[in-house]
Design a protein around this motif. Structure first.
Motif, PDB file in Angstrom:
ATOM      1  N   UNK A 166       0.845  -1.358   0.098  1.00 41.78           N
ATOM      2  CA  UNK A 166      -0.349  -0.114  -0.101  1.00 41.78           C
ATOM      3  C   UNK A 166       0.574   1.496  -0.172  1.00 41.78           C
ATOM      4  N   UNK A 167       1.772   1.264  -0.060  1.00 41.14           N
ATOM      5  CA  UNK A 167       2.984   2.068  -0.070  1.00 41.14           C
ATOM      6  C   UNK A 167       3.432   2.880  -1.776  1.00 41.14           C
ATOM      7  N   UNK A 168       2.902   2.479  -2.704  1.00 43.19           N
ATOM      8  CA  UNK A 168       3.911   2.647  -3.529  1.00 43.19           C
ATOM      9  C   UNK A 168       4.227   1.737  -4.295  1.00 43.19           C
ATOM     10  N   UNK A 169       5.939   1.924  -5.549  1.00 39.70           N
ATOM     11  CA  UNK A 169       6.635   1.504  -5.607  1.00 39.70           C
ATOM     12  C   UNK A 169       7.500   2.352  -6.029  1.00 39.70           C
ATOM     13  N   UNK A 170       9.143   1.684  -6.675  1.00 37.88           N
ATOM     14  CA  UNK A 170      10.194   2.377  -7.124  1.00 37.88           C
ATOM     15  C   UNK A 170       9.596   2.901  -8.338  1.00 37.88           C
ATOM     16  N   UNK A 171       9.256   1.954  -9.456  1.00 34.54           N
ATOM     17  CA  UNK A 171       8.550   2.218 -10.608  1.00 34.54           C
ATOM     18  C   UNK A 171       7.645   3.952 -10.733  1.00 34.54           C
ATOM     19  N   UNK A 172       7.546   3.812  -9.441  1.00 36.69           N
ATOM     20  CA  UNK A 172       6.423   5.467 -10.011  1.00 36.69           C
ATOM     21  C   UNK A 172       7.111   6.082 -10.442  1.00 36.69           C
ATOM     22  N   UNK A 173       6.415   7.526 -10.818  1.00 37.89           N
ATOM     23  CA  UNK A 173       7.169   8.820 -11.003  1.00 37.89           C
ATOM     24  C   UNK A 173       6.687  10.309 -10.183  1.00 37.89           C
ATOM     25  N   UNK A 174       7.399  10.598 -10.247  1.00 42.34           N
ATOM     26  CA  UNK A 174       7.334  11.832  -9.523  1.00 42.34           C
ATOM     27  C   UNK A 174       6.421  12.114  -8.922  1.00 42.34           C
TER      28      UNK A 174
ATOM     29  N   UNK B 269       2.661  10.903  -9.711  1.00 40.21           N
ATOM     30  CA  UNK B 269       2.859  10.127  -8.618  1.00 40.21           C
ATOM     31  C   UNK B 269       2.736  10.243  -7.953  1.00 40.21           C
ATOM     32  N   UNK B 270       3.557   9.857  -7.071  1.00 38.11           N
ATOM     33  CA  UNK B 270       5.114  10.236  -5.470  1.00 38.11           C
ATOM     34  C   UNK B 270       4.223  11.549  -5.008  1.00 38.11           C
ATOM     35  N   UNK B 271       4.057  12.062  -5.639  1.00 34.14           N
ATOM     36  CA  UNK B 271       3.862  13.418  -5.247  1.00 34.14           C
ATOM     37  C   UNK B 271       2.252  13.581  -5.426  1.00 34.14           C
ATOM     38  N   UNK B 272       1.086  13.283  -5.765  1.00 35.79           N
ATOM     39  CA  UNK B 272       0.074  13.160  -6.397  1.00 35.79           C
ATOM     40  C   UNK B 272      -0.296  12.364  -4.752  1.00 35.79           C
ATOM     41  N   UNK B 273       0.171  11.395  -4.457  1.00 36.94           N
ATOM     42  CA  UNK B 273       0.129   9.850  -3.296  1.00 36.94           C
ATOM     43  C   UNK B 273       0.371  10.925  -2.213  1.00 36.94           C
ATOM     44  N   UNK B 274       1.190  12.021  -1.583  1.00 38.02           N
ATOM     45  CA  UNK B 274       0.879  12.562  -0.576  1.00 38.02           C
ATOM     46  C   UNK B 274       0.183  13.697  -0.566  1.00 38.02           C
ATOM     47  N   UNK B 275      -0.180  14.496  -1.691  1.00 38.21           N
ATOM     48  CA  UNK B 275      -1.130  15.813  -1.700  1.00 38.21           C
ATOM     49  C   UNK B 275      -2.948  14.537  -1.557  1.00 38.21           C
ATOM     50  N   UNK B 276      -2.340  14.009  -1.298  1.00 39.98           N
ATOM     51  CA  UNK B 276      -3.928  12.616  -1.066  1.00 39.98           C
ATOM     52  C   UNK B 276      -3.741  12.481   0.337  1.00 39.98           C
TER      53      UNK B 276
END
Length: 228
Positions: A106-114, A116-123
């Motif tokens: 549930x924490x995302x993965x290393x293959x995600x782009x910036x 997606x990582x930023x969007x997850x943090x905002x959500x």
């Protein structure tokens, strides 16, 4: 009622009703002879729900069967029953890299782009600010959460960054809609009817919300800028 009356009242052909019975989308009627069965108002209600999912929601038959399995699962409490049925419905596209498919941590993965990582943090920041603890706890297990992350990431890539502060007023308005949704659901007597209504409302009422949103935009635009 007999099958012919069920067909007449529902507007669904006898052949289609028999197909739904074979596929397990409609419970069998009460057998009165080797070739005859009786059907009741529950069958009529379920038939309308099935038609809404297939015709309006464009939900595949196999997915309809899955949704109805959760609707009929009496072992689940109300929250889990409603949640499981709604999660089983098709959702907006999720992240293209396939991360957060519910099978990982549930924490995302290393293959995600910036983005997606930023969007997850905002959500996550949004849910924290709103105090939506259940949504935060479920996180990536929820297909709705994953769809939101994907949508925010897409906006960011296109140069329209939607952060937690921008999303918060919309989320608060949606919470008011959710309150009204569940107030309506609670007017139905049985747990199965409540779950059926929640599924039907999700499919049938979302186009209404979208249309009202666009009408409101048109009205506000005219008020601000005139009709020229």
């Amino acid at each position: 009622m007999r099958l012919a009356e069920l067909s007449e009242r529902s507007g669904v052909s006898i052949a289609t009703i028999k197909y739904y019975l074979r596929e397990g989308l409609l419970p069998p009627g009460r057998r009165v002879s080797a070739t005859t069965a009786d059907y009741d108002e529950g069958h009529l209600r379920r038939l309308r729900l099935v038609r809404a999912m297939i015709q309006v929601g464009q939900v595949p038959v196999a997915r309809v069967r899955m949704v109805l399995g959760h609707v009929d699962d009496e072992s689940l409490g109300r929250t889990m029953r409603l949640g499981a049925a709604l999660w089983a419905l098709p959702h907006e596209p999720e992240p293209a890299d396939g991360k957060g498919d519910g099978g990982g941590d549930g924490g995302g993965g290393a293959g995600e782009d910036e983005a997606t990582v930023a969007a997850r943090a905002e959500v996550d920041q949004l849910l924290r600010a709103l105090g939506w603890s259940t949504a935060r706890e479920l996180g990536e297990l929820s297909p709705v959460h994953r769809s939101l992350v994907a949508a925010v990431a897409t906006l960011t890539r296109l140069g329209y960054p939607w952060d937690a502060e921008l999303m918060a007023p919309y989320a608060q308005l949606m919470h008011q809609v959710a309150v009204r949704d569940l107030d309506f659901v609670e007017t139905f007597p049985s747990e199965a009817e409540k779950a059926e209504t929640a599924v039907a409302a999700t499919i049938l009422f979302q186009p209404v919300l979208k249309a009202l949103h666009r009408l409101a935009q048109e009205e506000e635009s005219a008020r601000r800028y005139g009709l020229e």
